[in-house]
Design a protein around this motif. Structure first.
Motif, PDB file in Angstrom:
ATOM      1  N   GLN A 109       5.811  14.539   5.647  1.00  0.00           N
ATOM      2  CA  GLN A 109       6.735  15.280   4.792  1.00  0.00           C
ATOM      3  C   GLN A 109       7.933  15.791   5.588  1.00  0.00           C
ATOM      4  OE1 GLN A 109       5.527  19.070   3.436  1.00  0.00           O
ATOM      5  NE2 GLN A 109       6.875  19.088   1.657  1.00  0.00           N
ATOM      6  N   ALA A 110       7.666  16.292   6.806  1.00  0.00           N
ATOM      7  CA  ALA A 110       8.750  16.803   7.636  1.00  0.00           C
ATOM      8  C   ALA A 110       9.749  15.699   7.975  1.00  0.00           C
ATOM      9  CB  ALA A 110       8.185  17.421   8.907  1.00  0.00           C
ATOM     10  N   ILE A 111       9.238  14.517   8.266  1.00  0.00           N
ATOM     11  CA  ILE A 111      10.126  13.393   8.576  1.00  0.00           C
ATOM     12  C   ILE A 111      10.955  13.021   7.353  1.00  0.00           C
ATOM     13  CG2 ILE A 111      10.178  10.943   9.180  1.00  0.00           C
ATOM     14  CD1 ILE A 111       7.701  11.450  10.921  1.00  0.00           C
ATOM     15  N   ALA A 112      10.327  13.033   6.167  1.00  0.00           N
ATOM     16  CA  ALA A 112      11.036  12.668   4.938  1.00  0.00           C
ATOM     17  C   ALA A 112      12.098  13.701   4.573  1.00  0.00           C
ATOM     18  CB  ALA A 112      10.038  12.513   3.794  1.00  0.00           C
ATOM     19  N   VAL A 113      11.812  14.983   4.781  1.00  0.00           N
ATOM     20  CA  VAL A 113      12.720  16.051   4.365  1.00  0.00           C
ATOM     21  C   VAL A 113      13.765  16.363   5.418  1.00  0.00           C
ATOM     22  CG1 VAL A 113      12.862  18.509   3.757  1.00  0.00           C
ATOM     23  CG2 VAL A 113      11.029  17.095   2.816  1.00  0.00           C
ATOM     24  N   SER A 118      12.983  16.670  13.412  1.00  0.00           N
ATOM     25  CA  SER A 118      12.262  17.919  13.172  1.00  0.00           C
ATOM     26  C   SER A 118      10.972  17.983  13.982  1.00  0.00           C
ATOM     27  CB  SER A 118      11.948  18.079  11.683  1.00  0.00           C
ATOM     28  OG  SER A 118      11.091  17.036  11.226  1.00  0.00           O
ATOM     29  N   ILE A 119      10.318  16.838  14.161  1.00  0.00           N
ATOM     30  CA  ILE A 119       9.094  16.795  14.965  1.00  0.00           C
ATOM     31  C   ILE A 119       9.425  17.108  16.419  1.00  0.00           C
ATOM     32  CG2 ILE A 119       7.094  15.421  15.601  1.00  0.00           C
ATOM     33  CD1 ILE A 119       7.403  15.969  12.595  1.00  0.00           C
ATOM     34  N   GLY A 120      10.526  16.528  16.907  1.00  0.00           N
ATOM     35  CA  GLY A 120      10.951  16.796  18.274  1.00  0.00           C
ATOM     36  C   GLY A 120      11.331  18.254  18.481  1.00  0.00           C
ATOM     37  N   ILE A 121      11.999  18.843  17.479  1.00  0.00           N
ATOM     38  CA  ILE A 121      12.397  20.253  17.585  1.00  0.00           C
ATOM     39  C   ILE A 121      11.160  21.152  17.641  1.00  0.00           C
ATOM     40  CG2 ILE A 121      13.513  22.155  16.368  1.00  0.00           C
ATOM     41  CD1 ILE A 121      15.509  20.075  15.277  1.00  0.00           C
ATOM     42  N   ALA A 122      10.190  20.895  16.770  1.00  0.00           N
ATOM     43  CA  ALA A 122       8.965  21.701  16.752  1.00  0.00           C
ATOM     44  C   ALA A 122       8.194  21.546  18.062  1.00  0.00           C
ATOM     45  CB  ALA A 122       8.094  21.300  15.566  1.00  0.00           C
ATOM     46  N   ALA A 123       8.119  20.314  18.573  1.00  0.00           N
ATOM     47  CA  ALA A 123       7.420  20.078  19.837  1.00  0.00           C
ATOM     48  C   ALA A 123       8.151  20.753  20.992  1.00  0.00           C
ATOM     49  CB  ALA A 123       7.296  18.578  20.092  1.00  0.00           C
ATOM     50  N   LEU A 124       9.489  20.697  20.981  1.00  0.00           N
ATOM     51  CA  LEU A 124      10.270  21.328  22.044  1.00  0.00           C
ATOM     52  C   LEU A 124      10.100  22.843  22.020  1.00  0.00           C
ATOM     53  CD1 LEU A 124      12.336  21.128  24.339  1.00  0.00           C
ATOM     54  CD2 LEU A 124      14.149  21.210  22.593  1.00  0.00           C
ATOM     55  N   ALA A 125      10.148  23.432  20.819  1.00  0.00           N
ATOM     56  CA  ALA A 125       9.969  24.874  20.696  1.00  0.00           C
ATOM     57  C   ALA A 125       8.587  25.301  21.189  1.00  0.00           C
ATOM     58  CB  ALA A 125      10.159  25.303  19.241  1.00  0.00           C
ATOM     59  N   THR A 126       7.577  24.494  20.867  1.00  0.00           N
ATOM     60  CA  THR A 126       6.219  24.795  21.323  1.00  0.00           C
ATOM     61  C   THR A 126       6.120  24.689  22.837  1.00  0.00           C
ATOM     62  OG1 THR A 126       5.329  23.930  19.240  1.00  0.00           O
ATOM     63  CG2 THR A 126       3.793  24.144  21.082  1.00  0.00           C
ATOM     64  N   GLY A 127       6.724  23.652  23.398  1.00  0.00           N
ATOM     65  CA  GLY A 127       6.693  23.470  24.844  1.00  0.00           C
ATOM     66  C   GLY A 127       7.425  24.573  25.597  1.00  0.00           C
ATOM     67  N   LEU A 231       7.225  23.826  12.297  1.00  0.00           N
ATOM     68  CA  LEU A 231       7.526  22.708  11.413  1.00  0.00           C
ATOM     69  C   LEU A 231       7.687  23.182   9.965  1.00  0.00           C
ATOM     70  CD1 LEU A 231       7.968  19.727  11.967  1.00  0.00           C
ATOM     71  CD2 LEU A 231       5.574  19.305  11.400  1.00  0.00           C
ATOM     72  N   ARG A 232       6.826  24.093   9.531  1.00  0.00           N
ATOM     73  CA  ARG A 232       6.937  24.638   8.179  1.00  0.00           C
ATOM     74  C   ARG A 232       8.212  25.479   8.030  1.00  0.00           C
ATOM     75  NH1 ARG A 232       2.760  23.888   4.879  1.00  0.00           N
ATOM     76  NH2 ARG A 232       0.712  23.333   5.713  1.00  0.00           N
ATOM     77  N   LEU A 233       8.600  26.150   9.091  1.00  0.00           N
ATOM     78  CA  LEU A 233       9.840  26.922   9.043  1.00  0.00           C
ATOM     79  C   LEU A 233      11.036  25.999   8.869  1.00  0.00           C
ATOM     80  CD1 LEU A 233      11.259  29.664   9.305  1.00  0.00           C
ATOM     81  CD2 LEU A 233      11.251  29.345  11.791  1.00  0.00           C
ATOM     82  N   ILE A 234      11.029  24.887   9.582  1.00  0.00           N
ATOM     83  CA  ILE A 234      12.106  23.897   9.427  1.00  0.00           C
ATOM     84  C   ILE A 234      12.133  23.367   7.997  1.00  0.00           C
ATOM     85  CG2 ILE A 234      12.904  21.601  10.145  1.00  0.00           C
ATOM     86  CD1 ILE A 234      11.744  22.227  12.931  1.00  0.00           C
ATOM     87  N   LEU A 235      10.953  23.056   7.457  1.00  0.00           N
ATOM     88  CA  LEU A 235      10.871  22.575   6.083  1.00  0.00           C
ATOM     89  C   LEU A 235      11.384  23.620   5.095  1.00  0.00           C
ATOM     90  CD1 LEU A 235       7.436  20.728   6.027  1.00  0.00           C
ATOM     91  CD2 LEU A 235       9.630  19.747   5.369  1.00  0.00           C
ATOM     92  N   ALA A 236      10.998  24.873   5.306  1.00  0.00           N
ATOM     93  CA  ALA A 236      11.436  25.940   4.395  1.00  0.00           C
ATOM     94  C   ALA A 236      12.956  26.114   4.431  1.00  0.00           C
ATOM     95  CB  ALA A 236      10.749  27.253   4.771  1.00  0.00           C
ATOM     96  N   LEU A 237      13.528  26.025   5.625  1.00  0.00           N
ATOM     97  CA  LEU A 237      14.979  26.152   5.754  1.00  0.00           C
ATOM     98  C   LEU A 237      15.713  24.977   5.109  1.00  0.00           C
ATOM     99  CD1 LEU A 237      15.203  27.443   9.443  1.00  0.00           C
ATOM    100  CD2 LEU A 237      15.659  28.750   7.337  1.00  0.00           C
ATOM    101  N   GLN A 238      15.020  23.825   5.046  1.00  0.00           N
ATOM    102  CA  GLN A 238      15.591  22.636   4.425  1.00  0.00           C
ATOM    103  C   GLN A 238      15.309  22.601   2.916  1.00  0.00           C
ATOM    104  OE1 GLN A 238      17.436  20.113   5.685  1.00  0.00           O
ATOM    105  NE2 GLN A 238      17.547  21.061   7.710  1.00  0.00           N
ATOM    106  N   GLY A 239      14.538  23.611   2.440  1.00  0.00           N
ATOM    107  CA  GLY A 239      14.201  23.637   1.025  1.00  0.00           C
ATOM    108  C   GLY A 239      13.114  22.685   0.646  1.00  0.00           C
ATOM    109  N   GLY A 240      12.293  22.280   1.646  1.00  0.00           N
ATOM    110  CA  GLY A 240      11.245  21.299   1.363  1.00  0.00           C
ATOM    111  C   GLY A 240       9.853  21.845   1.508  1.00  0.00           C
TER     112      GLY A 240
END
Length: 244
Positions: A109-113, A118-127, A231-240
Motif C-alpha cells: 500500500q505504501a508503494i502504491a500511495v 517511502s520504504i527507503g525513507i522509513a528504513a532510513l529514519a529507523t536506521g 510508514l503509516r505516518l507517511i501514508l497518513a500525510l499522503q492521505g492514504g
C-alpha cells in the motif's frame, strides 16, 4: 505489533543502576540486524505470494498467519528469557520471516500511495534512530533513563488503549479511522523513538549476558514498530491511511 510483553518488568528492574549484563547489548545487536534482514525477506516472499494468488486471497492468508505469528512470539520469548538460545534462535528467525509476511500489505500500500521511496525513507529514519539511540542511550544517567522509561511505559499503555478504543468506535462512527490515523501514527512514531533510547538503557540492567536473544527480541520489536509507524505516518500525510 506487540512492543514487548515484559517491557514493564524491564522498567522495574532498571530502577537499579547495577548492570546485570554489561555485554548483552553488543551480543544482541547482530541478531537484531539479522532479524531485520529476515523480515525484509519475508516481505519479498509475501509480495511474490500476493502476485501469484491475488490480493484478496493473500489478505485472507495474511490474517490466518497472525495466529502462528503470536504463538511463535510467546514461545520464542519464553525460550530466550530462559537463555535456551539453541531453541530460541530458530523460533526467532521464523518469527522474523513471518513478521515480514504479515507486513506485506502495508508495504504494498505504501508503494502504491507514496512510491517506493517511502520504504527507503522509513528504513532510513529507523536506521538513524538506531545510530543516535545506540550512542545516547548507553550514556543516559539513571535519573534520565528511569524517567524516560516511565514516560515511554505510560505512552505505550495509552497507545494501546487509544487503538483499541478507535477500533471499537469504528463500528459506530464511520470515518473515525481516517480522522485519527495521523494522530495515532505521529504518536506511535514518537513513542517508539523514545523506546529505542530506553532499550539501550534497560537491556544491560534487565538481561544477563547469556540472555542476549531475549534482549534482541525486544529491541527487534522496537525497531519493527518504529518502521511501521513511520510508514503509516507517511501514508497518513499522503492521505492514504487505512483502517488497520
Amino acid at each position: 505489533m506487540p512492543a514487548s510483553s515484559n517491557f514493564q518488568e524491564a522498567i522495574r528492574q532498571a530502577q537499579s543502576s547495577a548492570l546485570v549484563g554489561p555485554n548483552v547489548v553488543n551480543k544482541a545487536l547482530p541478531y537484531v540486524g539479522g532479524g531485520m534482514v529476515l523480515t525484509a525477506g519475508g516481505v519479498l516472499g509475501g509480495m511474490a505470494t500476493m502476485a501469484s494468488i491475488g490480493y484478496g486471497a493473500f489478505n485472507t492468508l495474511s490474517l490466518i498467519a497472525i495466529i502462528p505469528w503470536f504463538i511463535l512470539f510467546f514461545v520464542a520469548q519464553n525460550a530466550a528469557n530462559k537463555a535456551n538460545n539453541g531453541t530460541a534462535l530458530p523460533l526467532m528467525a521464523t518469527f522474523s520471516l513471518l513478521t515480514g509476511f504479515t507486513l506485506t500489505g502495508l508495504v504494498v500500500q505504501a508503494i502504491a500511495v507514496a512510491g517506493a521511496a517511502s520504504i527507503g525513507i522509513a528504513a532510513l529514519a529507523t536506521g538513524l534512530t538506531f545510530v543516535v539511540a545506540s550512542i545516547a542511550g548507553r550514556r543516559m544517567s539513571d535519573s534520565v533513563g528511569q524517567a524516560l522509561s516511565a514516560v515511554v511505559g505510560l505512552g505505550l499503555i495509552g497507545l494501546l488503549i487509544a487503538m483499541v478504543g478507535i477500533f471499537i468506535a469504528g463500528f459506530f462512527v464511520p470515518g473515525i479511522f481516517a480522522a485519527t490515523n495521523l494522530a495515532i501514527a505521529g504518536f506511535g512514531t514518537v513513542l517508539f523513538v523514545g523506546m529505542a533510547f530506553v532499550d539501550f538503557y534497560t537491556m544491560p540492567r534487565t538481561y544477563r549476558d547469556d540472555q542476549f536473544l531475549a534482549g534482541a527480541l525486544g529491541m527487534y520489536l522496537t525497531y519493527i514498530n518504529l518502521f511501521i509507524f513511520v510508514l503509516r505516518l507517511i501514508l497518513a500525510l499522503q492521505g492514504g491511511g487505512r483502517r488497520d
